[in-house]
Design a protein around this motif. Structure first.
Motif, PDB file in Angstrom:
ATOM      1  N   LYS A 184      -4.537  19.434 -45.327  1.00 42.68           N
ATOM      2  CA  LYS A 184      -4.658  19.572 -43.881  1.00 42.68           C
ATOM      3  C   LYS A 184      -3.604  20.498 -43.288  1.00 42.68           C
ATOM      4  N   GLU A 185      -2.347  20.368 -43.736  1.00 41.45           N
ATOM      5  CA  GLU A 185      -1.305  21.227 -43.157  1.00 41.45           C
ATOM      6  C   GLU A 185      -1.538  22.689 -43.510  1.00 41.45           C
ATOM      7  N   GLN A 186      -2.009  22.955 -44.726  1.00 36.03           N
ATOM      8  CA  GLN A 186      -2.329  24.328 -45.098  1.00 36.03           C
ATOM      9  C   GLN A 186      -3.428  24.890 -44.202  1.00 36.03           C
ATOM     10  N   GLU A 187      -4.434  24.074 -43.955  1.00 35.01           N
ATOM     11  CA  GLU A 187      -5.536  24.509 -43.086  1.00 35.01           C
ATOM     12  C   GLU A 187      -5.010  24.890 -41.703  1.00 35.01           C
ATOM     13  N   PHE A 212     -22.840  34.159 -51.523  1.00 32.73           N
ATOM     14  CA  PHE A 212     -23.062  32.990 -50.671  1.00 32.73           C
ATOM     15  C   PHE A 212     -22.684  33.295 -49.226  1.00 32.73           C
ATOM     16  N   LEU A 213     -21.527  33.903 -49.008  1.00 32.39           N
ATOM     17  CA  LEU A 213     -21.086  34.233 -47.651  1.00 32.39           C
ATOM     18  C   LEU A 213     -22.026  35.233 -46.984  1.00 32.39           C
ATOM     19  N   ALA A 214     -22.664  36.069 -47.804  1.00 34.73           N
ATOM     20  CA  ALA A 214     -23.602  37.061 -47.269  1.00 34.73           C
ATOM     21  C   ALA A 214     -24.988  36.481 -47.027  1.00 34.73           C
ATOM     22  N   GLY A 215     -25.149  35.171 -47.317  1.00 33.51           N
ATOM     23  CA  GLY A 215     -26.423  34.522 -47.074  1.00 33.51           C
ATOM     24  C   GLY A 215     -27.434  34.689 -48.188  1.00 33.51           C
ATOM     25  N   GLN A 216     -26.943  35.105 -49.377  1.00 33.50           N
ATOM     26  CA  GLN A 216     -27.824  35.292 -50.517  1.00 33.50           C
ATOM     27  C   GLN A 216     -27.700  34.105 -51.472  1.00 33.50           C
ATOM     28  N   SER A 217     -28.701  33.906 -52.300  1.00 37.11           N
ATOM     29  CA  SER A 217     -28.622  32.855 -53.302  1.00 37.11           C
ATOM     30  C   SER A 217     -27.578  33.234 -54.343  1.00 37.11           C
ATOM     31  N   SER A 218     -26.802  32.254 -54.787  1.00 36.51           N
ATOM     32  CA  SER A 218     -25.740  32.527 -55.748  1.00 36.51           C
ATOM     33  C   SER A 218     -25.679  31.396 -56.762  1.00 36.51           C
ATOM     34  N   ASN A 219     -25.104  31.708 -57.901  1.00 37.84           N
ATOM     35  CA  ASN A 219     -24.995  30.734 -58.993  1.00 37.84           C
ATOM     36  C   ASN A 219     -23.519  30.455 -59.237  1.00 37.84           C
ATOM     37  N   VAL A 220     -23.071  29.265 -58.846  1.00 39.88           N
ATOM     38  CA  VAL A 220     -21.652  28.929 -58.982  1.00 39.88           C
ATOM     39  C   VAL A 220     -21.507  27.557 -59.625  1.00 39.88           C
ATOM     40  N   LYS A 221     -20.326  27.347 -60.199  1.00 37.61           N
ATOM     41  CA  LYS A 221     -19.951  26.047 -60.748  1.00 37.61           C
ATOM     42  C   LYS A 221     -18.521  25.773 -60.295  1.00 37.61           C
ATOM     43  N   GLY A 222     -18.382  24.963 -59.242  1.00 36.47           N
ATOM     44  CA  GLY A 222     -17.055  24.717 -58.690  1.00 36.47           C
ATOM     45  C   GLY A 222     -16.443  25.998 -58.147  1.00 36.47           C
ATOM     46  N   VAL A 223     -15.298  26.389 -58.698  1.00 35.36           N
ATOM     47  CA  VAL A 223     -14.619  27.601 -58.243  1.00 35.36           C
ATOM     48  C   VAL A 223     -15.060  28.829 -59.029  1.00 35.36           C
ATOM     49  N   PRO A 246     -18.580  22.801 -48.255  1.00 31.41           N
ATOM     50  CA  PRO A 246     -18.919  23.251 -46.899  1.00 31.41           C
ATOM     51  C   PRO A 246     -17.717  23.369 -45.966  1.00 31.41           C
ATOM     52  N   LYS A 247     -16.686  22.553 -46.157  1.00 33.29           N
ATOM     53  CA  LYS A 247     -15.506  22.593 -45.298  1.00 33.29           C
ATOM     54  C   LYS A 247     -14.859  23.976 -45.294  1.00 33.29           C
ATOM     55  N   LYS A 248     -14.957  24.669 -46.423  1.00 29.93           N
ATOM     56  CA  LYS A 248     -14.349  26.001 -46.508  1.00 29.93           C
ATOM     57  C   LYS A 248     -14.961  26.953 -45.476  1.00 29.93           C
ATOM     58  N   ILE A 249     -16.249  26.843 -45.265  1.00 27.52           N
ATOM     59  CA  ILE A 249     -16.921  27.720 -44.299  1.00 27.52           C
ATOM     60  C   ILE A 249     -16.421  27.449 -42.889  1.00 27.52           C
ATOM     61  N   GLN A 250     -16.181  26.188 -42.572  1.00 31.04           N
ATOM     62  CA  GLN A 250     -15.633  25.848 -41.256  1.00 31.04           C
ATOM     63  C   GLN A 250     -14.272  26.511 -41.038  1.00 31.04           C
ATOM     64  N   ILE A 251     -13.444  26.498 -42.079  1.00 30.28           N
ATOM     65  CA  ILE A 251     -12.119  27.119 -41.974  1.00 30.28           C
ATOM     66  C   ILE A 251     -12.252  28.626 -41.784  1.00 30.28           C
ATOM     67  N   ILE A 252     -13.120  29.245 -42.578  1.00 27.63           N
ATOM     68  CA  ILE A 252     -13.321  30.701 -42.468  1.00 27.63           C
ATOM     69  C   ILE A 252     -13.797  31.060 -41.064  1.00 27.63           C
TER      70      ILE A 252
END
Length: 269
Positions: free
Chosen positions: A74-77, A132-143, A105-111
């Motif tokens: 939280k403090e970093q945010e 993902f940020l560009a609104g395209q389908s993406s294939n991810v596993k965690g980070v 999803p929380k990351k998008i709120q911060i961005i």
């Protein structure tokens, strides 16, 4: 190959060594030490300042601000949002690494909040995160991105236009654009995926180059070339992840403008 662009990229490496830009990092706890050490080896000055009561004033002293969303508490945010506000007021370049934005999803709120009250000059993420940020389908596993890179440059360009900033997507090939000019880099080694924090260290290097030169597109290209070429050199000297990690820091320290120019595999568009 555009020799003038490559020459400018090499010169930015020299600017980092000459100016020793102060890079204010709000980054994840997994790789904070690696980010600090690679900045020192590159010729920059790291400051891992994340206390909410300090960041606004510290940004004023800095050459660049690097925000990494990897393990945000939280403090970093709160500190990152305040720091980005200070960066906007004091015209300090901001590099954002949107770690795991496709999974959390929380990351998008911060961005979105950073864009509302502050600014971002460079978004540097893996291909899955950028798509993902560009609104395209993406294939991810965690980070981690499992994306094959198809359509990556188009996603970078779309995101660059959306946010009016430089966008870099890293993977087997790296794609960088400012919406008008683009570059595809094919340097690197798979060993970079075998050590924790290679992407975080790269984001810190982007802070160093953007803190040294106003050309954020070429500065981002310089940072990615630096990391990839140093990675190639480190792989020649190390056969396992542990020794590679140490050699990577050494090879960043030993990197020269000449090595950067001669070792480059890049296509300008």
């Amino acid at each position: 190959m555009n020799n003038s662009n490559l020459q400018k990229a090499a010169e930015i490496l020299g600017e980092v060594r000459e100016k020793a830009p102060l890079v204010h990092c709000i980054t994840n706890y997994v790789t904070i030490n690696d980010c600090a050490n690679i900045l020192l080896s590159y010729g920059a000055s790291p400051a891992m300042c994340e206390a909410y009561d300090e960041v606004f004033d510290f940004v004023k002293l800095s050459s660049a601000l690097y925000i990494n969303l990897g393990t945000f508490v939280k403090e970093q945010e709160q500190a990152a949002i305040l720091a980005s506000t200070s960066a906007k007021i004091h015209n300090v370049p901001v590099v954002l690494d949107p770690v795991a934005c496709a999974a959390v999803p929380k990351k998008i709120q911060i961005i979105n909040r950073i864009f509302q009250v502050g600014k971002i000059d460079v978004i540097k993420g893996n291909i899955g995160e950028i798509k993902f940020l560009a609104g395209q389908s993406s294939n991810v596993k965690g980070v981690d991105s499992l994306d094959n890179g198809e359509g990556a440059l188009e996603s970078c360009i779309a995101l660059s236009h959306k946010y009016n900033c430089v966008v870099a997507a890293t993977g087997e090939k790296d794609f960088i654009t400012d919406g008008k000019n683009s570059a595809i880099i094919e340097n690197g080694t798979k060993m970079l995926t075998k050590v924790t924090g290679a992407g975080c260290m790269l984001g810190a290097l982007c802070g160093a180059t953007c803190g040294a030169d106003q050309d954020k597109f070429t500065a981002t290209v310089t940072a990615i070339l630096s990391m990839n070429i140093a990675g190639e050199e480190a792989f020649k000297k190390a056969t396992s992840p542990g020794s590679f990690r140490v050699k990577l820091i050494d090879c960043i320290y030993e990197l020269s403008e000449e090595k950067l120019r001669e070792g480059t595999k890049i296509t300008w568009k």
